[in-house]
Design a protein around this motif. Structure first.
Motif, PDB file in Angstrom:
ATOM      1  N   SER A  86      27.922  34.167  27.251  1.00 51.87           N
ATOM      2  CA  SER A  86      28.512  33.136  28.101  1.00 51.87           C
ATOM      3  C   SER A  86      28.510  31.754  27.448  1.00 51.87           C
ATOM      4  N   LEU A  87      28.194  31.677  26.163  1.00 47.26           N
ATOM      5  CA  LEU A  87      28.186  30.369  25.503  1.00 47.26           C
ATOM      6  C   LEU A  87      29.586  29.761  25.532  1.00 47.26           C
ATOM      7  N   PRO A  88      29.727  28.481  25.892  1.00 44.79           N
ATOM      8  CA  PRO A  88      31.039  27.848  25.880  1.00 44.79           C
ATOM      9  C   PRO A  88      31.553  27.679  24.449  1.00 44.79           C
ATOM     10  N   ARG A  89      32.858  27.680  24.317  1.00 42.03           N
ATOM     11  CA  ARG A  89      33.501  27.466  23.024  1.00 42.03           C
ATOM     12  C   ARG A  89      33.947  26.008  22.960  1.00 42.03           C
ATOM     13  N   LEU A  90      33.530  25.314  21.921  1.00 41.16           N
ATOM     14  CA  LEU A  90      33.872  23.908  21.726  1.00 41.16           C
ATOM     15  C   LEU A  90      34.857  23.786  20.586  1.00 41.16           C
TER      16      LEU A  90
END
Length: 266
Positions: free
Chosen positions: A150-154
C-alpha cells in the motif's frame, strides 16, 4: 691559600649555534626513528582486525550478508583502518542507511547499523522505481523486498521527495472520508501543481500553493462532494480543485468540466 676558580669564558656564538643545531637534529632523528618503528609495528599481522560485531537494525540483511558485502572493502589493520571509508563500505550495503564504526581494543570493530524504513515508492521518468524512507530520502533497493503493497507512489522533480512525502502524510487523513481507499499516487509537476490518484480510481487535481493552501482546498472539497454525488447518484471519477470559487467534477456519464473551445480557422 686556595686558588680561586676562574669562570670559563663563554663559547663563541657560532659554536653555540652548532651545538644547538646538532642537538635538534639528534632529537628529530630520534623522533623519526620512533615514528618509523611505531608505523612498522602497527602494520604487523598481530594488529589485524580479527572480528566485526554487527549491532542495530539487521532485519533486511543477515549479519553474514552484511559482512560479506562490506569486509572486502576494508583496508588496513586495527590502527591503519580508515573509519570513514569503513563507514562508507557498510553504508553501501543495500537497505543500510547509516553506519557507525568504532575500534574495540585489541582487534575488533563494532558496527552499529540503521536501516532504511520504506515509506513510499519513487517513480522517475525512466521507469526506474526506487524507494523513499521515512526521512524523505530516496534510496536504491530491491522494491520486491517490500512487503507493504500500500505504499504511495511519488512522482516529481528530483530533490522533492521529502516535500512530497510530507504532503502525502497530510493528505491521507483529509481524503479518508471519501472512502476511496488509500492515496495511491501523488504527483508534483515542475510548476508546483499537485495531483492525487486514490486507490478507488478517482483523480484529483489539487493545484498549486503552500501545504496549507492545498490542504484547505482539499478539505473544502471533501466536505461538500457528497452533496454533489448524492444529487446525481453517480460515482465520482475526476475533480479539478484549481478553480478559485469551487471545483469541477466528472462523474460517470456527467461532467461539469467545460471542454476547451476549438481553434478558429483562419
Amino acid at each position: 691559600m686556595l686558588a680561586a676558580t676562574l669562570p670559563r669564558p663563554p663559547l663563541p656564538a657560532d659554536v653555540r649555534l652548532t651545538q644547538l643545531t646538532a642537538h635538534a637534529v639528534a632529537a628529530v632523528a630520534v623522533l623519526a626513528l620512533c615514528a618509523a618503528a611505531a608505523a612498522w609495528a602497527a602494520r604487523q599481522p598481530v594488529f589485524a582486525v580479527r572480528s566485526i560485531r554487527i549491532e542495530g537494525d539487521v532485519h533486511r540483511n543477515s549479519v553474514s550478508t552484511i559482512r560479506a558485502n562490506a569486509a572486502p572493502k576494508l583496508a588496513g589493520n586495527f590502527f591503519t583502518l580508515d573509519l570513514a571509508r569503513a563507514r562508507a563500505a557498510f553504508e553501501s550495503v543495500p537497505w543500510v542507511r547509516r553506519a557507525v564504526v568504532q575500534r574495540v581494543w585489541p582487534d575488533r570493530l563494532r558496527v552499529h547499523l540503521e536501516e532504511h524504513r520504506p515509506a513510499a515508492l519513487w517513480v522517475d521518468d525512466n521507469g526506474n522505481d526506487r524507494l523513499v524512507n521515512t526521512h524523505g530520502e530516496v534510496f536504491e533497493a530491491n522494491v520486491g523486498d517490500v512487503e507493504d503493497e500500500s505504499l504511495p507512489r511519488l512522482a516529481g522533480p528530483e530533490g522533492t521527495a521529502a516535500q512530497m512525502l510530507s504532503m502525502a502524510r497530510l493528505l491521507q487523513p483529509v481524503l479518508a472520508p471519501l472512502d476511496e481507499g488509500d492515496l495511491q499516487q501523488l504527483a508534483l509537476s515542475g510548476r508546483g501543481s499537485w495531483r492525487v490518484v486514490l486507490e478507488g480510481g478517482i483523480t484529483l487535481e489539487l493545484g498549486r500553493g503552500t501545504e496549507a493552501d492545498v490542504i484547505d482546498r482539499t478539505q473544502r472539497f471533501v466536505r461538500t462532494i457528497a452533496q454533489v454525488t448524492g444529487h446525481y447518484q453517480r460515482p465520482l471519477l475526476f475533480a479539478d480543485l484549481r478553480h478559485p470559487d469551487g471545483y469541477a467534477v466528472r462523474m460517470k456519464g456527467i461532467t461539469t468540466i467545460v471542454p476547451a473551445a476549438p481553434a478558429r480557422r483562419k
